[in-house]
Design a protein around this motif. Structure first.
Motif, PDB file in Angstrom:
ATOM      1  N   TRP A 104     -26.422 -10.300  -4.203  1.00 39.67           N
ATOM      2  CA  TRP A 104     -26.173 -10.967  -2.956  1.00 39.67           C
ATOM      3  C   TRP A 104     -25.924  -9.805  -1.771  1.00 39.67           C
ATOM      4  CZ3 TRP A 104     -25.172 -15.719  -1.037  1.00 39.67           C
ATOM      5  CH2 TRP A 104     -24.738 -15.766   0.353  1.00 39.67           C
ATOM      6  N   ASN A 105     -24.993  -8.442  -2.238  1.00 43.18           N
ATOM      7  CA  ASN A 105     -25.027  -7.534  -0.953  1.00 43.18           C
ATOM      8  C   ASN A 105     -26.233  -6.844  -0.610  1.00 43.18           C
ATOM      9  OD1 ASN A 105     -22.367  -8.160  -0.846  1.00 43.18           O
ATOM     10  ND2 ASN A 105     -21.439  -6.594  -2.378  1.00 43.18           N
ATOM     11  N   GLN A 106     -26.996  -6.637  -1.652  1.00 41.77           N
ATOM     12  CA  GLN A 106     -28.322  -6.004  -1.410  1.00 41.77           C
ATOM     13  C   GLN A 106     -29.360  -6.790  -0.595  1.00 41.77           C
ATOM     14  OE1 GLN A 106     -31.117  -6.031  -4.483  1.00 41.77           O
ATOM     15  NE2 GLN A 106     -32.031  -3.773  -3.998  1.00 41.77           N
ATOM     16  N   ILE A 107     -29.326  -8.082  -0.848  1.00 40.15           N
ATOM     17  CA  ILE A 107     -30.305  -8.918  -0.365  1.00 40.15           C
ATOM     18  C   ILE A 107     -29.890  -9.301   1.356  1.00 40.15           C
ATOM     19  CG2 ILE A 107     -31.005 -11.759  -0.114  1.00 40.15           C
ATOM     20  CD1 ILE A 107     -31.096 -11.370  -3.321  1.00 40.15           C
ATOM     21  N   ILE A 108     -28.619  -9.339   1.490  1.00 38.08           N
ATOM     22  CA  ILE A 108     -28.115  -9.583   2.948  1.00 38.08           C
ATOM     23  C   ILE A 108     -28.054  -8.179   3.530  1.00 38.08           C
ATOM     24  CG2 ILE A 108     -25.972  -9.741   4.270  1.00 38.08           C
ATOM     25  CD1 ILE A 108     -26.831 -12.195   2.800  1.00 38.08           C
ATOM     26  N   ALA A 109     -28.059  -7.067   2.905  1.00 37.71           N
ATOM     27  CA  ALA A 109     -28.254  -5.916   3.711  1.00 37.71           C
ATOM     28  C   ALA A 109     -29.732  -5.485   4.061  1.00 37.71           C
ATOM     29  CB  ALA A 109     -27.805  -4.696   2.705  1.00 37.71           C
ATOM     30  N   ILE A 110     -30.688  -5.721   3.075  1.00 37.20           N
ATOM     31  CA  ILE A 110     -31.792  -5.672   3.460  1.00 37.20           C
ATOM     32  C   ILE A 110     -32.655  -6.570   4.095  1.00 37.20           C
ATOM     33  CG2 ILE A 110     -34.364  -5.292   2.523  1.00 37.20           C
ATOM     34  CD1 ILE A 110     -32.963  -4.039   0.046  1.00 37.20           C
ATOM     35  N   ASN A 111     -32.539  -7.732   3.961  1.00 38.42           N
ATOM     36  CA  ASN A 111     -32.989  -8.861   4.563  1.00 38.42           C
ATOM     37  C   ASN A 111     -32.424  -9.302   5.940  1.00 38.42           C
ATOM     38  OD1 ASN A 111     -34.082  -8.847   1.811  1.00 38.42           O
ATOM     39  ND2 ASN A 111     -34.409 -10.850   1.838  1.00 38.42           N
ATOM     40  N   LEU A 112     -31.211  -9.068   6.204  1.00 39.90           N
ATOM     41  CA  LEU A 112     -30.692  -9.315   7.419  1.00 39.90           C
ATOM     42  C   LEU A 112     -29.862  -8.317   8.169  1.00 39.90           C
ATOM     43  CD1 LEU A 112     -29.319 -11.380   9.538  1.00 39.90           C
ATOM     44  CD2 LEU A 112     -27.389 -11.748   7.968  1.00 39.90           C
ATOM     45  N   ASN A 113     -29.067  -7.566   7.602  1.00 35.35           N
ATOM     46  CA  ASN A 113     -28.311  -6.507   8.229  1.00 35.35           C
ATOM     47  C   ASN A 113     -29.172  -5.513   8.968  1.00 35.35           C
ATOM     48  OD1 ASN A 113     -25.860  -7.771   7.412  1.00 35.35           O
ATOM     49  ND2 ASN A 113     -25.309  -6.299   5.977  1.00 35.35           N
ATOM     50  N   SER A 114     -30.502  -5.126   8.248  1.00 33.87           N
ATOM     51  CA  SER A 114     -31.333  -3.994   8.588  1.00 33.87           C
ATOM     52  C   SER A 114     -32.015  -4.283  10.078  1.00 33.87           C
ATOM     53  CB  SER A 114     -32.482  -3.965   7.565  1.00 33.87           C
ATOM     54  OG  SER A 114     -33.282  -5.018   7.486  1.00 33.87           O
ATOM     55  N   ALA A 115     -32.018  -5.750  10.298  1.00 31.16           N
ATOM     56  CA  ALA A 115     -32.725  -6.206  11.698  1.00 31.16           C
ATOM     57  C   ALA A 115     -31.851  -5.915  12.713  1.00 31.16           C
ATOM     58  CB  ALA A 115     -33.192  -7.666  11.276  1.00 31.16           C
ATOM     59  N   PHE A 116     -30.560  -6.148  12.333  1.00 34.32           N
ATOM     60  CA  PHE A 116     -29.259  -5.904  13.537  1.00 34.32           C
ATOM     61  C   PHE A 116     -29.507  -4.159  13.547  1.00 34.32           C
ATOM     62  CE2 PHE A 116     -24.857  -4.090  13.422  1.00 34.32           C
ATOM     63  CZ  PHE A 116     -24.811  -4.262  14.621  1.00 34.32           C
ATOM     64  N   HIS A 117     -29.354  -3.584  12.664  1.00 35.42           N
ATOM     65  CA  HIS A 117     -29.302  -2.067  12.974  1.00 35.42           C
ATOM     66  C   HIS A 117     -30.552  -1.594  13.702  1.00 35.42           C
ATOM     67  CE1 HIS A 117     -25.714  -1.559  10.876  1.00 35.42           C
ATOM     68  NE2 HIS A 117     -26.234  -2.032   9.611  1.00 35.42           N
ATOM     69  N   THR A 118     -31.923  -1.863  13.252  1.00 38.57           N
ATOM     70  CA  THR A 118     -33.135  -1.270  13.935  1.00 38.57           C
ATOM     71  C   THR A 118     -32.965  -1.997  15.432  1.00 38.57           C
ATOM     72  OG1 THR A 118     -34.321  -3.307  13.157  1.00 38.57           O
ATOM     73  CG2 THR A 118     -34.511  -1.133  11.788  1.00 38.57           C
ATOM     74  N   SER A 119     -32.806  -3.182  15.547  1.00 34.47           N
ATOM     75  CA  SER A 119     -32.890  -3.818  16.798  1.00 34.47           C
ATOM     76  C   SER A 119     -31.623  -3.058  17.815  1.00 34.47           C
ATOM     77  CB  SER A 119     -32.517  -5.351  16.751  1.00 34.47           C
ATOM     78  OG  SER A 119     -33.545  -6.131  16.040  1.00 34.47           O
ATOM     79  N   ALA A 120     -30.806  -2.751  17.369  1.00 36.34           N
ATOM     80  CA  ALA A 120     -29.723  -2.047  18.126  1.00 36.34           C
ATOM     81  C   ALA A 120     -30.095  -0.645  18.661  1.00 36.34           C
ATOM     82  CB  ALA A 120     -28.426  -1.980  17.418  1.00 36.34           C
ATOM     83  N   VAL A 121     -30.905   0.026  17.859  1.00 35.47           N
ATOM     84  CA  VAL A 121     -31.580   1.172  18.383  1.00 35.47           C
ATOM     85  C   VAL A 121     -32.739   0.942  19.188  1.00 35.47           C
ATOM     86  CG1 VAL A 121     -32.372   3.491  17.712  1.00 35.47           C
ATOM     87  CG2 VAL A 121     -30.547   2.377  16.455  1.00 35.47           C
ATOM     88  N   ALA A 122     -33.442   0.137  18.745  1.00 35.79           N
ATOM     89  CA  ALA A 122     -34.764  -0.043  19.613  1.00 35.79           C
ATOM     90  C   ALA A 122     -34.631  -0.828  20.939  1.00 35.79           C
ATOM     91  CB  ALA A 122     -35.771  -1.230  18.884  1.00 35.79           C
ATOM     92  N   LEU A 123     -33.554  -1.463  21.330  1.00 36.17           N
ATOM     93  CA  LEU A 123     -33.439  -2.073  22.467  1.00 36.17           C
ATOM     94  C   LEU A 123     -33.145  -1.297  23.602  1.00 36.17           C
ATOM     95  CD1 LEU A 123     -31.504  -5.434  21.455  1.00 36.17           C
ATOM     96  CD2 LEU A 123     -33.449  -5.293  22.542  1.00 36.17           C
TER      97      LEU A 123
END
Ligand code: NAD
Length: 257
Positions: A104-123
């Motif tokens: 559960w934790n791995q799927i939420i981290a890779i499939n959801l949390n990663s998009a938050f982290h990358t977007s935060a730096v890219a914006l």
């Protein structure tokens, strides 16, 4: 070329949909940054192949998208990020009451949390240029549910919500954010689901593909990685300047049912 001078960072792009997206963006002239968590010669060879075929700059950067700091570092190391495609994803199939917590934790981290982290730096990089595209590869399972895929479906619904929020926070700034919702695309991720589905449904391979996996895809045809890549290229074009905060289904009619 339509995307000459733009740099695209595509997470999870050493196979499947991510690689197909990288290929279509390179074909449109974008420089591409490929990624996965491995750091093998064959990963770097994929980037060299795209550079040679399309005359663009292509790099492979190893970074584990289950780790927030590594997600942020990927975009920082890319140097430029005009187009961000959050594609990395994994799957696990089990009933909720038996779902392993680490999965559960791995799927939420890779499939959801990663998009938050990358977007935060890219914006901030996109705002500095007054142009940017964030494209999140969600799923038909970002709009509908199926049994036994709770973490994946929760993560993909989350990605759709994140896309809408980022779109509102960037509206009018030359930046768009959308989610693509593919139905079944035949890739290693789907291949890996077939044995589990055969076990759950007690069916052979062909029957489980036709009667279970493609049952909800009225075309009864898999989508291709190039079709997902072409949809990403459309969202990067000027035709899509006002397309933001929405989902585009590429699912053979699945969500029309
Ligand atoms: P795939 O297994 O071929 O690709 C997944 C990619 O993610 C690979 O490049 C893999 O190396 C990478 N990855 C996995 N864990 C990672 C990690 N910790 N860090 C960095 N990269 C990691 O599968 P795919 O079908 O191409 O899936 C790509 C995306 O498309 C996923 O988000 C998936 O949920 C989504 N999707 C796929 C389908 C389908 O039918 N194939 C349908 C809807 C949505």
């Amino acid at each position: 070329m339509q995307l000459s001078g733009k740099t695209a960072v595509i997470t999870g792009s050493n196979s499947g949909i991510g690689l197909g997206v990288a290929e279509e963006l390179a074909r449109a002239g974008a420089n591409v940054v490929l990624n996965s968590f491995t750091d093998r010669p064959e990963d770097h060879a994929l980037a060299a192949d795209l550079a040679a075929r399309f005359g663009v700059t292509a790099r492979y950067i190893a970074a584990d998208m289950s780790n927030g700091d590594a997600c942020r570092s990927l975009v920082a190391q890319a140097g430029a990020c005009d187009i961000l495609v959050n594609n990395a994803g994994v799957q696990h199939v089990a009933p909720v009451d038996e779902f392993p917590v680490d999965k559960w934790n791995q799927i939420i981290a890779i499939n959801l949390n990663s998009a938050f982290h990358t977007s935060a730096v890219a914006l901030p990089l996109m705002r500095a240029k007054g142009w940017g595209r964030i494209i999140n590869i969600a799923s038909a399972h970002g709009l509908t549910a199926s049994p036994f895929k709770s973490a994946y479906i929760a993560a993909k619904h989350g990605v759709v919500g994140l896309s809408k929020t980022v779109a509102l926070e960037t509206a009018g700034q030359g930046i768009t954010c959308n989610a693509i919702c593919p139905g079944y695309v035949l890739t290693p991720l789907v291949e890996a689901q077939i044995p589990d589905q055969m076990k759950v449904h007690n069916m052979d391979r062909d029957t489980v593909i036709r009667d279970v996996m493609l049952l909800r895809q009225p075309s009864r045809q898999f989508a291709t990685t190039a079709q997902i890549g072409g949809t990403v290229a459309y969202l990067c074009s000027h035709y899509a300047d006002q397309v933001t905060g929405t989902t585009i289904s590429v699912d053979g009619g699945w969500t029309a049912l």
